[in-house]
Design a protein around this motif. Structure first.
Motif, mmCIF file in Angstrom:
data_model
loop_
_atom_site.group_PDB
_atom_site.id
_atom_site.type_symbol
_atom_site.label_atom_id
_atom_site.label_comp_id
_atom_site.label_asym_id
_atom_site.label_seq_id
_atom_site.Cartn_x
_atom_site.Cartn_y
_atom_site.Cartn_z
ATOM 1 N N PHE A 177 0.839 -1.204 0.000
ATOM 2 C CA PHE A 177 0.000 0.000 0.000
ATOM 3 C C PHE A 177 0.870 1.247 0.000
ATOM 4 O O PHE A 177 0.603 2.216 -0.707
ATOM 5 N N LEU A 178 1.956 1.197 0.807
ATOM 6 C CA LEU A 178 2.793 2.387 0.911
ATOM 7 C C LEU A 178 3.576 2.616 -0.366
ATOM 8 O O LEU A 178 3.828 3.771 -0.742
ATOM 9 N N PHE A 179 3.967 1.549 -1.048
ATOM 10 C CA PHE A 179 4.661 1.753 -2.322
ATOM 11 C C PHE A 179 3.735 2.449 -3.309
ATOM 12 O O PHE A 179 4.151 3.356 -4.041
ATOM 13 N N VAL A 180 2.473 2.044 -3.306
ATOM 14 C CA VAL A 180 1.496 2.726 -4.167
ATOM 15 C C VAL A 180 1.402 4.198 -3.775
ATOM 16 O O VAL A 180 1.405 5.090 -4.629
ATOM 17 N N CYS A 181 1.352 4.461 -2.459
ATOM 18 C CA CYS A 181 1.255 5.843 -1.976
ATOM 19 C C CYS A 181 2.439 6.669 -2.451
ATOM 20 O O CYS A 181 2.285 7.783 -2.954
ATOM 21 N N ILE A 182 3.659 6.121 -2.275
ATOM 22 C CA ILE A 182 4.853 6.872 -2.648
ATOM 23 C C ILE A 182 4.851 7.149 -4.141
ATOM 24 O O ILE A 182 5.122 8.265 -4.587
ATOM 25 N N PHE A 183 4.487 6.131 -4.916
ATOM 26 C CA PHE A 183 4.446 6.282 -6.374
ATOM 27 C C PHE A 183 3.445 7.373 -6.756
ATOM 28 O O PHE A 183 3.760 8.288 -7.518
ATOM 29 N N ALA A 184 2.238 7.312 -6.180
ATOM 30 C CA ALA A 184 1.191 8.261 -6.547
ATOM 31 C C ALA A 184 1.546 9.672 -6.109
ATOM 32 O O ALA A 184 1.415 10.629 -6.882
ATOM 33 N N VAL A 185 2.046 9.809 -4.870
ATOM 34 C CA VAL A 185 2.394 11.141 -4.381
ATOM 35 C C VAL A 185 3.516 11.725 -5.236
ATOM 36 O O VAL A 185 3.495 12.904 -5.596
ATOM 37 N N GLY A 186 4.482 10.870 -5.608
ATOM 38 C CA GLY A 186 5.564 11.325 -6.476
ATOM 39 C C GLY A 186 5.031 11.856 -7.784
ATOM 40 O O GLY A 186 5.399 12.942 -8.243
ATOM 41 N N LEU A 187 4.118 11.122 -8.368
ATOM 42 C CA LEU A 187 3.554 11.509 -9.663
ATOM 43 C C LEU A 187 2.785 12.819 -9.544
ATOM 44 O O LEU A 187 2.932 13.719 -10.378
ATOM 45 N N ILE A 188 1.980 12.946 -8.479
ATOM 46 C CA ILE A 188 1.152 14.145 -8.314
ATOM 47 C C ILE A 188 2.037 15.362 -8.085
ATOM 48 O O ILE A 188 1.773 16.442 -8.619
ATOM 49 N N LEU A 189 3.118 15.202 -7.325
ATOM 50 C CA LEU A 189 3.966 16.356 -7.017
ATOM 51 C C LEU A 189 4.714 16.832 -8.254
ATOM 52 O O LEU A 189 5.016 18.015 -8.397
ATOM 53 N N VAL A 190 5.036 15.893 -9.160
ATOM 54 C CA VAL A 190 5.819 16.266 -10.329
ATOM 55 C C VAL A 190 4.935 16.906 -11.381
ATOM 56 O O VAL A 190 5.296 17.901 -12.005
#
Lengths: 348, 145
Positions: A334-347
């Motif tokens: 779940f956290l890997f998904v979170c990190i991936f998604a947050v990374g994408l949204i921030l960029v």
């Protein structure tokens, strides 16, 4: 705070010693209140009344307990490794207490303003794990050994989810220093990282589901790291007597107990600083300032301590394999998904 | 002036001093009357059997190894997360590749079953016996009156 102390006492080492002792002045009354809270809340949840005789509604009972423990005989089992047995309480307490150094209690006080901040807390709290392992092994008691082994397995498993969920907040803020993380969230409840942080509205709404997930997982992993129900396998009374501190008595036992309560607040403090605005006021500029910020930090922290007590009397204990399942197969992906998604949204 | 890490050292020292102070205070106040039965290891009131320092199946050594890999990964992720918003898309792609490699590893141990707790398989002893003993008894002869 350090500036104020400098003005009062001049430039001497005493200033720093007092600065380092201030959290202790918080931890000791906190432990007294938390013991009472735990007993009273658990009792009322089960339709009992708990302590009633010492002081008004038994409020002095924790103080009486401490005085009693001070006078209790302190036995060291003949079969134990005497040196490690005596060393373990020191490590357990120091590991927890050193974590308080990087916790921003108020906008004016943080024990040590290091850049590493929350990363340092993660690192130094591992000292307590060595202390637990040491107490379990040195006791030369089967219950203690089992408890310590379980405790180590549990803490190393939950260190990954807690580190990864801290990472989500760090990505948004861009700082590990909890004082700066708190400053970043100033300006009211809508700027807290759990609600997406002070971002443009669209970005905020996109971040929202992932920050809430990460916040929830951080709290869960925090409960597991301080060995509380439903993750209290290391000291499961019905299976292991008292776990790693079975052989401890008197003041040494009190130190273990105190360290556990100190860690409860430390974990709540990390959750609060990273996701719930730390010492910032939920109403923007209203009720902010050094004293109010201390109040907000402690109030939010105490709320999470209460939540931990509440969970303890609501959920049954997990099995060891369920514990590992939760950590590796649910929280980590779940956290890997979170990190991936947050990374994408921030960029983007 | 003390550096910030000097303050951290002071925190450790104050913590140790507090524990030492508590133990010394109790050492002054408490009684000390040990005898062999009091100092024996606690085993629910029974006489302790053997020693606890035995070889012991810790069961989670594979998980400990996986933990080491992921812990190193977290160490790599922290500096990345710190400057992430300044680096932008390039950092995102690079870390995505790094994480993908690690996630393949996680998927591998998951499928292989190493994340499951190593459950003991109890072997229940089976006693060979053709029929219960009581049925083999011949009924007593009726006594003639």
């Amino acid at each position: 705070m350090y500036e104020l102390l400098h003005d009062l006492l001049g430039d001497s080492l005493l200033v720093y010693v007092i600065g380092a002792a201030l959290p202790l002045l918080f931890v000791l009354p906190f432990a007294v209140v938390a013991v009472l809270l735990e007993m009273k809340v658990s009792a009322h949840m089960q339709d009992r009344v708990a302590y009633m005789y010492t002081g008004w509604h038994g409020v002095l009972q924790p103080v009486a307990d401490i005085l009693k423990l001070l006078q209790k005989e302190d036995t060291v089992p003949a079969a134990a490794d005497k040196f490690l047995f005596r060393l373990a309480p020191f490590l357990v307490f120091m590991g927890g207490y050193a974590g308080f150094a990087a916790l921003p209690f108020s906008s004016a006080y943080i024990g040590s303003n290091i850049d590493l901040g929350v990363f340092y807390i993660l690192a130094v709290s591992s000292l307590a794990v060595i202390g637990l392992m040491m107490s379990g092994w040195a006791s030369n008691n089967k219950w203690s050994l089992f408890g310590a082994m379980r405790s180590v397995a549990q803490i190393i498993s939950y260190e990954i989810p807690s580190a990864l969920s801290i990472l989500v907040a760090v990505m948004i803020v861009g700082s590990l220093n909890l004082q700066e993380v708190s400053k970043f969230q100033e300006g009211g409840i809508q700027n807290w990282i759990v609600f997406g942080g002070p971002m443009p509205l669209l970005q905020k709404l996109l971040l929202l589901p992932f920050t809430i997930t990460a916040f929830f997982i951080l709290f869960l992993a925090g409960i597991a790291e301080v060995n509380r129900t439903p993750f209290d396998l290391p000291e499961a009374e019905s299976e292991l007597v008292q776990g790693y501190n079975t052989e401890y008595s008197g003041m040494k036992f009190a130190i273990f107990y105190l360290a556990e309560f100190a860690n409860m607040f430390l974990v709540s403090g990390i959750v609060v600083s990273l996701y719930l605005g730390g010492w910032t006021s939920p109403f923007g500029d209203v009720m902010s300032g050094p004293i109010w910020s201390f109040f907000w930090f402690v109030a939010k922290g105490m709320f999470f301590v209460f939540l931990q007590v509440w969970i303890r009397w609501t959920l049954p204990r997990l099995r060891v394999d369920q514990l590992m399942y939760t950590s590796w197969k649910v929280l980590t992906p779940f956290l890997f998904v979170c990190i991936f998604a947050v990374g994408l949204i921030l960029v983007l | 002036m003390l550096t910030e890490f000097g303050k951290v050292l002071l925190f450790l020292i104050v913590g140790a001093m507090f524990v030492a102070g508590g133990l010394i205070a109790s050492w002054i106040l408490r009684p000390n009357r040990p005898y062999p039965a009091k100092l024996s290891s606690y085993e629910c009131g029974e006489e302790p059997v053997g020693n606890a320092w035995v070889r012991f199946n810790v069961r989670f050594y594979v998980i400990a190894l996986i933990f080491l890999i992921f812990d190193v990964e977290v160490v790599f992720l922290f500096p990345w997360a710190l400057v992430y918003r300044e680096l932008g898309l390039f950092a995102f792609l690079e870390m995505a590749v790094f994480l993908a490699i690690l996630l393949v590893g996680l998927a591998y141990v998951w499928v292989k079953g190493d994340l499951d707790w190593d459950k003991p398989v109890p072997q229940i002893p089976k006693i060979e016996r053709d029929r219960p003993a009581y049925k083999q008894q011949t009924p007593a002869e009726p006594v003639a009156v």
